[in-house]
Scaffold this active site. Structure first.
Site, PDB file in Angstrom:
ATOM      1  CE1 TYR A 152      -3.455   2.042   0.602  1.00 22.69           C
ATOM      2  CE2 TYR A 152      -2.706   3.215   2.554  1.00 22.69           C
ATOM      3  CZ  TYR A 152      -3.871   3.103   1.931  1.00 22.69           C
ATOM      4  OH  TYR A 152      -4.706   4.691   1.547  1.00 22.69           O
ATOM      5  CE  LYS A 156      -3.181   5.754  -1.142  1.00 27.15           C
ATOM      6  NZ  LYS A 156      -4.229   6.670  -1.492  1.00 27.15           N
TER       7      LYS A 156
END
Length: 337
Positions: A152, A156
Site C-alpha cells: 500500500y 502511494k
C-alpha cells in the site's frame, strides 16, 4: 455549457470521501459548486448539485466519461479511491491495479481533458503515513526520505511521484496530502491496517466488542506503540482547505504536504476511552496481538513536523485524545455516528 466549480470525487462511496462531499456542498466560498461522485459501488446522494456515476477506474473509457458530463471538465479532482493497506498487502496485484494504474489513468484524463478545455485541473490526492518505513528520525521532516514497507505504501509513493511530475510539467495542479491516521471513523470497519485505531473507540462507545491487534492487555508493553493521528473533523476541514491554497504558496520542488497531527499511543487511546466512556467501555476491548498489523503500524512515523502545513493554512487538533473521544461519544448519543 460547462459548470463553474465542478468537482470530481473518486472513491465517493467511502466514508471520508462522502464527508468531503458533504463539506464541499456547504463550503461558503463556492456555493455554486457541482459534484461528480464516482465509485465502483454507486454512491448514494440526493441533491440537485450532485451527479452520481458508477464506474470502474481501471477502465480508461469509464474514466473519460467522468470528464464528459453536462458539467464539463471538473476544475478539481479529489482522488480518494483505493485498495486499503491490509487488503493491498494480501492481494498485491489488485492493489497495484487500483492504487497505481487507476491513478495514472485518472491523471492522464485530467491532463488531456484539461488541455482541451484550456484549464489546469487541481488534483488533490490522499496519501498517508504508509509511504514511510525503516529507521526514521524522531520527527519526520519534509526532507525525510520515504521508504515504504508495505504494498500500500509503495503504491502511494509511486502515485505521489507521478503527481509531482505531472505538476512539474504543467499538466495538472497537484496537491498531495499525507494524512495522519484518521480517528474516529464512524460506520463499519474498513480493510485498512489502521482501522482498529477507530474501532477500539467506536465499537465500545456503541456498546459493541472491538478487537485490538496490538498487545494482549492494556498494560502490555506493545500498547506503548506510538502513532501519528488526527481527528476526522480536522482531516475533513483540511481536505477542503487544500482546494483553496494558491499554487504559488507551495515549495517549488514538491507538492507533498504532511497534514498536521498529534502523537498518541494505543494505551493513551484506551485510557481516553475509559475516561470518556467509563470502565465498561474499556472492558469491551478484546486483545489479540497480530504480528502483521503490529509490524505495519510500527513502521509508520510517530511524529511529523507540522510547521510547513500550518504555514500553508492547514489546521491542527488541540488537547490530545480525550476531546476526540468525547466528540465521537457526543455524536453517537446524537445519532450522528
Amino acid at each position: 455549457m460547462a459548470t463553474k466549480n465542478a468537482v470530481l470525487i473518486t472513491g465517493a462511496s467511502g466514508w471520508l470521501a462522502s464527508r468531503v462531499a458533504d463539506s464541499l456542498l456547504k463550503d461558503p466560498s463556492t456555493p455554486d459548486a457541482h459534484l461528480i461522485l464516482t465509485d465502483l459501488v454507486q454512491p448514494r446522494y440526493d441533491s440537485s448539485r450532485v451527479t452520481v456515476i458508477q464506474a470502474d477506474l481501471t477502465d480508461v473509457n469509464q474514466i473519460d466519461a467522468l470528464f464528459a458530463t453536462a458539467h464539463g471538465v471538473p476544475d478539481t479532482v479529489y482522488c480518494m479511491h483505493g485498495i486499503m493497506s491490509r487488503q493491498a498487502e494480501d492481494n498485491f496485484d489488485l492493489g497495484m491495479k487500483v492504487n497505481i494504474d487507476a491513478v495514472r489513468n485518472l491523471l492522464e484524463a485530467a491532463r488531456r481533458h484539461g488541455q482541451l478545455a484550456g484549464k489546469t485541473v487541481k488534483f488533490i490526492f490522499t496519501s498517508g503515513l504508509a509511504v514511510y518505513g525503516g529507521p526514521l528520525p524522531p520527527v519526520v521532516q519534509p526532507t525525510t526520505i520515504p521508504t515504504p514497507q508495505s504494498a500500500y505504501g509503495t503504491s502511494k509513493l509511486i502515485s505521489e511521484l507521478l503527481i509531482n511530475e505531472y505538476t512539474r510539467r504543467g499538466f495538472i495542479d497537484g496537491r498531495i496530502l499525507r494524512l495522519p491516521t484518521v480517528i474516529v471513523r464512524p460506520g463499519s470497519p474498513a480493510a485498512a491496517t489502521s482501522a482498529f485505531l477507530s474501532a477500539i473507540i467506536r465499537e465500545p462507545l456503541k456498546g459493541e466488542i472491538a478487537h485490538c491487534p496490538i498487545g494482549n492487555s492494556l498494560d502490555s508493553p506493545e500498547t506503548e506503540l506510538r502513532t501519528w493521528v488526527a481527528s476526522s473533523k480536522t482531516i475533513i476541514q483540511n481536505l477542503i482547505i487544500a482546494r483553496h491554497i494558491p499554487a504559488s504558496k507551495f515549495v517549488a520542488h514538491t507538492r507533498v504536504v504532511c497534514l498536521p497531527g498529534f502523537t498518541t499511543t494505543i494505551r493513551e487511546m484506551l485510557e481516553a476511552l475509559r475516561d470518556v466512556g467509563g470502565p465498561e467501555a474499556l472492558h469491551r476491548v478484546v486483545f489479540k496481538d497480530d504480528e502483521t498489523d503490529r509490524r505495519i503500524v510500527s513502521s509508520w512515523p510517530e511524529k511529523a513536523d507540522n510547521s510547513y502545513a500550518l504555514e500553508l493554512g492547514f489546521q491542527q487538533d488541540e488537547g490530545g485524545m480525550v476531546p476526540v473521544v468525547q466528540r465521537f461519544k457526543d455524536d453517537v448519543e446524537a445519532g450522528l455516528a
